[in-house]
Write a protein that holds these residues in place. Structure first.
Motif, PDB file in Angstrom:
ATOM      1  N   ALA A 146     -28.242  41.129  -9.047  1.00 12.42           N
ATOM      2  CA  ALA A 146     -27.897  41.003  -7.923  1.00 12.42           C
ATOM      3  C   ALA A 146     -26.208  41.075  -7.692  1.00 12.42           C
ATOM      4  O   ALA A 146     -25.590  40.646  -6.655  1.00 12.42           O
ATOM      5  CB  ALA A 146     -28.303  39.535  -7.094  1.00 12.42           C
ATOM      6  N   HIS A 147     -25.618  41.672  -8.485  1.00  8.03           N
ATOM      7  CA  HIS A 147     -24.234  41.608  -8.690  1.00  8.03           C
ATOM      8  C   HIS A 147     -23.269  41.882  -7.619  1.00  8.03           C
ATOM      9  O   HIS A 147     -23.691  42.869  -6.652  1.00  8.03           O
ATOM     10  CB  HIS A 147     -23.821  42.563  -9.722  1.00  8.03           C
ATOM     11  N   ALA A 148     -22.656  41.040  -7.106  1.00 10.36           N
ATOM     12  CA  ALA A 148     -21.799  41.184  -5.621  1.00 10.36           C
ATOM     13  C   ALA A 148     -20.912  42.390  -5.996  1.00 10.36           C
ATOM     14  O   ALA A 148     -20.399  42.599  -7.041  1.00 10.36           O
ATOM     15  CB  ALA A 148     -20.703  39.977  -5.616  1.00 10.36           C
ATOM     16  N   ARG A 149     -20.913  43.032  -4.551  1.00 11.43           N
ATOM     17  CA  ARG A 149     -20.125  44.179  -4.790  1.00 11.43           C
ATOM     18  C   ARG A 149     -19.326  44.165  -3.424  1.00 11.43           C
ATOM     19  O   ARG A 149     -19.511  43.396  -2.368  1.00 11.43           O
ATOM     20  CB  ARG A 149     -20.929  45.613  -4.587  1.00 11.43           C
ATOM     21  N   ASN A 150     -18.342  44.958  -3.266  1.00  8.33           N
ATOM     22  CA  ASN A 150     -17.561  45.091  -2.152  1.00  8.33           C
ATOM     23  C   ASN A 150     -16.926  43.627  -1.780  1.00  8.33           C
ATOM     24  O   ASN A 150     -16.710  43.267  -0.644  1.00  8.33           O
ATOM     25  CB  ASN A 150     -18.102  45.609  -0.819  1.00  8.33           C
ATOM     26  N   ALA A 151     -16.611  42.842  -2.863  1.00  7.50           N
ATOM     27  CA  ALA A 151     -16.129  41.465  -2.296  1.00  7.50           C
ATOM     28  C   ALA A 151     -14.815  41.463  -1.899  1.00  7.50           C
ATOM     29  O   ALA A 151     -13.853  42.182  -2.225  1.00  7.50           O
ATOM     30  CB  ALA A 151     -16.233  40.767  -4.091  1.00  7.50           C
ATOM     31  N   LEU A 152     -14.552  40.381  -1.089  1.00 10.87           N
ATOM     32  CA  LEU A 152     -13.388  40.501  -0.292  1.00 10.87           C
ATOM     33  C   LEU A 152     -12.767  39.073  -0.461  1.00 10.87           C
ATOM     34  O   LEU A 152     -13.326  38.161  -0.121  1.00 10.87           O
ATOM     35  CB  LEU A 152     -13.540  40.880   1.059  1.00 10.87           C
ATOM     36  N   VAL A 153     -11.535  39.034  -1.152  1.00 13.45           N
ATOM     37  CA  VAL A 153     -10.845  37.404  -0.983  1.00 13.45           C
ATOM     38  C   VAL A 153      -9.725  37.535  -0.218  1.00 13.45           C
ATOM     39  O   VAL A 153      -8.784  38.455  -0.290  1.00 13.45           O
ATOM     40  CB  VAL A 153     -10.740  37.395  -2.635  1.00 13.45           C
ATOM     41  N   ARG A 154      -9.592  36.300   0.317  1.00 12.59           N
ATOM     42  CA  ARG A 154      -8.554  36.291   1.275  1.00 12.59           C
ATOM     43  C   ARG A 154      -7.895  34.619   0.807  1.00 12.59           C
ATOM     44  O   ARG A 154      -8.708  33.974   0.814  1.00 12.59           O
ATOM     45  CB  ARG A 154      -8.730  36.281   2.490  1.00 12.59           C
ATOM     46  N   GLN A 155      -6.774  34.314   1.038  1.00  6.71           N
ATOM     47  CA  GLN A 155      -6.098  33.148   1.056  1.00  6.71           C
ATOM     48  C   GLN A 155      -5.415  32.693   2.322  1.00  6.71           C
ATOM     49  O   GLN A 155      -4.800  33.623   2.874  1.00  6.71           O
ATOM     50  CB  GLN A 155      -5.044  32.896   0.068  1.00  6.71           C
ATOM     51  N   LEU A 156      -5.628  31.774   3.105  1.00  7.13           N
ATOM     52  CA  LEU A 156      -5.397  31.264   4.181  1.00  7.13           C
ATOM     53  C   LEU A 156      -4.506  30.099   4.126  1.00  7.13           C
ATOM     54  O   LEU A 156      -4.874  29.071   3.515  1.00  7.13           O
ATOM     55  CB  LEU A 156      -6.488  31.053   5.121  1.00  7.13           C
TER      56      LEU A 156
END
Length: 318
Positions: A11-21
């Protein structure tokens, strides 16, 4: 490979998006068009997470806490549950809401980039958050989400905090291979958070997960996942456990909630569904890949499990 590792791999995550707020109170961001799995972590200061469609009570995050949002639920992250959203974020698009001038002023910090993947005002007293959005793959992803409620909170602990600190240190960098580093670190945070939540008090996890700790059922599950196409029999699995056929079958069913071959069929149907979606292999080739000698027997089992034929499934998911 153990069962949870196998499931996470498929189920490997793809197109992961990481942001810091980094934002000072009062602040609130509403996220629509959410992916199947979202990871929200408080690094400094407190924050609240509320789902906007599931009737679940908001949760409050202390520094080091992680919230897992299982399912594509629109949600709001804020300094307090009562703070109204000042912006709606859909993917990379932001829409200011509320009193025009006030909202624009309140959200000026969120609109301003403080570096790669980092937004906010960066002033003293600000709350520091990480948000990771994960796409999951196929029916294996559906099984993975079945482990989680709509909103789960993992309290801060040394192992998850160390992984969060590493992710926070990398999110603001912009070096060759940075996306690959961030994806793997987000995977690490996710796996540690899942493991901690499933082992915590009051977690409602699938029967198969509870069975992993059992030496008999857990080993049988490992074998079924390691060689799903093998023509397993209950007698063979029982012999491997050093038990009689009847005793093994009763033990497996009591731990997993279904007979071993029923579990195997369900897992084969998960694998078959994803092969049909992700590859151009013929139905007969997919059938052989998951342990069926002919396409007809596979098609009958597949339609019983998913309600449509393999060919119809492929057309629908493509």
């Amino acid at each position: 490979m153990d069962v949870l590792s196998d499931l996470l791999h498929r189920a490997h995550a793809r197109n992961a998006l990481v942001r810091q707020l980094i934002q000072r109170p009062p602040w609130a961001l509403a996220f629509t068009g959410a992916p199947p799995l979202t990871v929200v972590a408080a690094l400094g200061g407190h924050a609240s997470v509320r789902l906007d469609d599931a009737g679940v009570a908001p949760v409050r995050l202390a520094p080091g806490d992680i919230a897992l949002i299982g399912g594509a639920h629109p949600h709001t992250i804020a300094d307090d549950p009562s703070t109204p959203p000042q912006a709606v974020i859909h993917g990379s698009r932001k829409l200011l809401v509320g009193d025009g001038v006030a909202a624009a002023g309140a959200m000026a910090g969120v609109q301003r980039s403080l570096g790669p993947r980092t937004y906010g005002d960066g002033l003293p007293g600000a709350t520091i958050m990480l948000r990771g959005a994960c796409e999951l793959r196929g029916e294996a992803g559906v099984r993975l989400l079945g482990m989680l409620p709509a909103l789960a909170v993992v309290p801060a602990q040394p192992r998850t905090r160390a992984a969060l600190d590493l992710l926070a240190a990398e999110v603001a960098r912009d070096e060759p291979g940075q996306d690959a580093v961030l994806h793997r670190l987000l995977d690490l945070v996710l796996v540690l958070a899942l493991r901690a939540w499933c082992g915590g008090p009051g977690a409602s996890v699938p029967s198969w997960h509870r069975a992993l700790a059992d030496p008999v059922a857990g080993e049988a599950l490992r074998l079924l996942h390691e060689r799903p196409a093998h023509r397993w029999t209950v007698a063979e699995l029982a012999a491997g456990a050093g038990m009689s056929r009847a005793a093994f079958a009763a033990r497996f069913r009591s731990m997993v909630g279904e007979p071993p071959l029923t579990y195997l069929t369900g897992w084969r149907m998960t694998l078959g569904a994803d092969l049909l979606s992700d590859t151009d292999a013929t139905v007969a080739a997919v059938a052989r890949e998951v342990g069926y000698g002919d396409a007809f027997a596979f098609s009958v089992a597949f339609k019983r499990a998913h309600g449509v034929s393999p060919s119809a499934w492929r057309r629908r998911t493509r």
